[in-house]
Every structure is written in structure tokens, then in C-alpha cells.
Design a protein around this motif. Structure first.
Motif, mmCIF file in Angstrom:
data_model
loop_
_atom_site.group_PDB
_atom_site.id
_atom_site.type_symbol
_atom_site.label_atom_id
_atom_site.label_comp_id
_atom_site.label_asym_id
_atom_site.label_seq_id
_atom_site.Cartn_x
_atom_site.Cartn_y
_atom_site.Cartn_z
ATOM 1 N N PHE A 80 74.252 5.786 -138.254
ATOM 2 C CA PHE A 80 75.582 5.350 -138.668
ATOM 3 C C PHE A 80 75.895 5.723 -140.116
ATOM 4 C CE2 PHE A 80 72.800 1.843 -139.738
ATOM 5 C CZ PHE A 80 73.247 1.439 -140.986
ATOM 6 N N TYR A 81 74.891 5.733 -140.979
ATOM 7 C CA TYR A 81 75.114 6.031 -142.394
ATOM 8 C C TYR A 81 75.515 7.492 -142.594
ATOM 9 C CZ TYR A 81 70.201 6.912 -141.392
ATOM 10 O OH TYR A 81 69.033 7.315 -140.784
ATOM 11 N N VAL A 82 74.907 8.402 -141.850
ATOM 12 C CA VAL A 82 75.263 9.823 -141.946
ATOM 13 C C VAL A 82 76.662 10.033 -141.360
ATOM 14 C CG1 VAL A 82 74.673 12.163 -141.207
ATOM 15 C CG2 VAL A 82 72.859 10.560 -141.823
ATOM 16 N N SER B 224 82.963 3.374 -145.987
ATOM 17 C CA SER B 224 82.343 2.035 -145.934
ATOM 18 C C SER B 224 82.656 1.313 -144.630
ATOM 19 C CB SER B 224 82.836 1.185 -147.109
ATOM 20 O OG SER B 224 82.469 1.767 -148.319
ATOM 21 N N TRP C 100 77.565 0.594 -137.484
ATOM 22 C CA TRP C 100 76.353 -0.238 -137.493
ATOM 23 C C TRP C 100 76.510 -1.409 -136.528
ATOM 24 C CZ3 TRP C 100 75.764 -5.290 -139.649
ATOM 25 C CH2 TRP C 100 74.445 -5.769 -139.608
ATOM 26 N N ALA D 184 80.749 2.901 -141.823
ATOM 27 C CA ALA D 184 79.340 2.498 -141.817
ATOM 28 C C ALA D 184 79.194 1.114 -141.190
ATOM 29 C CB ALA D 184 78.781 2.494 -143.244
ATOM 30 N N ALA E 52 79.013 7.850 -141.215
ATOM 31 C CA ALA E 52 79.978 7.242 -142.139
ATOM 32 C C ALA E 52 80.258 8.175 -143.319
ATOM 33 C CB ALA E 52 79.451 5.904 -142.635
ATOM 34 N N LEU E 53 79.245 8.863 -143.789
ATOM 35 C CA LEU E 53 79.436 9.833 -144.869
ATOM 36 C C LEU E 53 80.356 10.963 -144.409
ATOM 37 C CD1 LEU E 53 78.698 10.806 -147.717
ATOM 38 C CD2 LEU E 53 76.727 11.966 -146.708
#
Length: 171
Positions: A50-52, A36, A43, A39, A54-55
Motif C-alpha cells: 500500500f505504501y508504494v 496520505s 492499508w 496509504a 500510495a506514493l
């Protein structure tokens, strides 16, 4: 185990299972927190995908010591496609994130989840990591939790034996 000790051994085994399950829950909580914050940070830095990233960061959190380093590499590579300044900012972000995680989050979360003091968590991670590397760091906290249950059981048995010996001598 002798019949008279089976209930006690069963109770200790259940306690150990609960502590190890709590440790795993703590690991998942830490992975969620790191994912989290990654991300949000990526961002805010304007890093694409950024979401990938962050995962990947959250999953990497599950591997002590090298996981966070390995999971930062894709974010740095993507930042390099934007600018050199972004690369430096992403590196700085991950260094700060890991410092906060290592010195504040892990001891607090593991202390709360597993019931092992923050100092014990830090010492266990240091010893486990130095003795066995990554596997030692992964197994450090659950091992300490197991040893804590065994030691408490041993002390209780010792105290009961002492009380029985003292009680029969007083008669």
C-alpha cells in the motif's frame, strides 16, 4: 517599459511569481494529501504494498485528469492478486477519493494558496481542460492567477488615469 512604469511592472511580476509559486505549493500539498489518504485507504482495505501504491498515487496527482486514473491502475492490479472483491473496493475507494478531491480539495486548496476563488478555479480547470486537454488543465490555475494580477494592475492604472484627467479638469 518606460522608466516611470518599471517599478509597477516589477511589483506585478513579483506578485505573479508569488502566485505561481503558491500554485506549485498547492499542487504539492494536494499530492501529499492524496498520497496520505491513499496509504490509509489501501492499508485499511488490506492491499499489499500500500505504501508504494500510495506514493504512485501522490505522484499521479500532479498530472491533472489522467494522473489519478493511471495511478489507480497499479493499485487495482495488486488488488486483483488478492481477490475480485478487493478490486471493486479499490475502484470504489479511488472514485470516491477523486470526487472529494475534484469537488472539495482542489477548489479549497487553490483558493487558499493562490488567492483565486473556488468557482474561478473550477471554471478555469474546465475551460483549460476543454481547450487544451491535459496541458490546459495543468496551466489553468496559474494562468488565471496571472490574468488576475494583470487585470488588477490594468484597473488600477485606468483608475489613476481617470483621477488625473478628472483632477486636471477641476482646476
Amino acid at each position: 517599459f518606460p522608466r516611470k512604469n518599471r517599478a509597477r511592472v516589477d511589483a506585478a511580476a513579483r506578485t505573479i511569481t508569488e502566485k505561481v509559486s503558491a500554485w506549485l505549493g498547492g499542487q504539492l500539498l494536494l499530492a501529499g494529501m492524496i498520497g496520505s489518504t491513499s496509504a490509509l485507504g489501501l492499508w485499511l482495505l488490506g492491499i499489499p504494498f500500500f505504501y508504494v501504491l500510495a506514493l504512485i498515487s501522490g505522484i499521479g496527482e500532479m498530472i491533472p485528469i489522467i494522473g489519478p486514473i493511471l495511478s489507480a491502475i497499479p493499485a487495482i492490479a495488486v488488488a486483483a492478486s488478492v481477490s475480485f472483491k478487493k478490486v471493486l473496493l479499490v475502484i470504489l475507494f479511488f472514485v470516491i477519493q477523486q470526487q472529494i478531491e475534484n469537488h472539495i480539495l482542489v477548489p479549497k486548496v487553490m483558493s487558499r494558496q493562490v488567492g483565486v476563488s473556488a468557482v474561478t478555479v473550477i471554471v478555469a480547470l474546465l475551460i483549460g481542460g476543454n481547450l487544451l486537454g491535459i496541458p490546459g488543465a495543468i496551466l489553468a490555475v496559474p494562468t488565471v492567477a496571472i490574468l488576475q494580477v494583470i487585470f488588477a494592475e490594468w484597473m488600477e492604472t485606468r483608475e489613476e488615469t481617470k483621477n488625473l484627467a478628472g483632477g486636471s479638469a477641476a482646476r
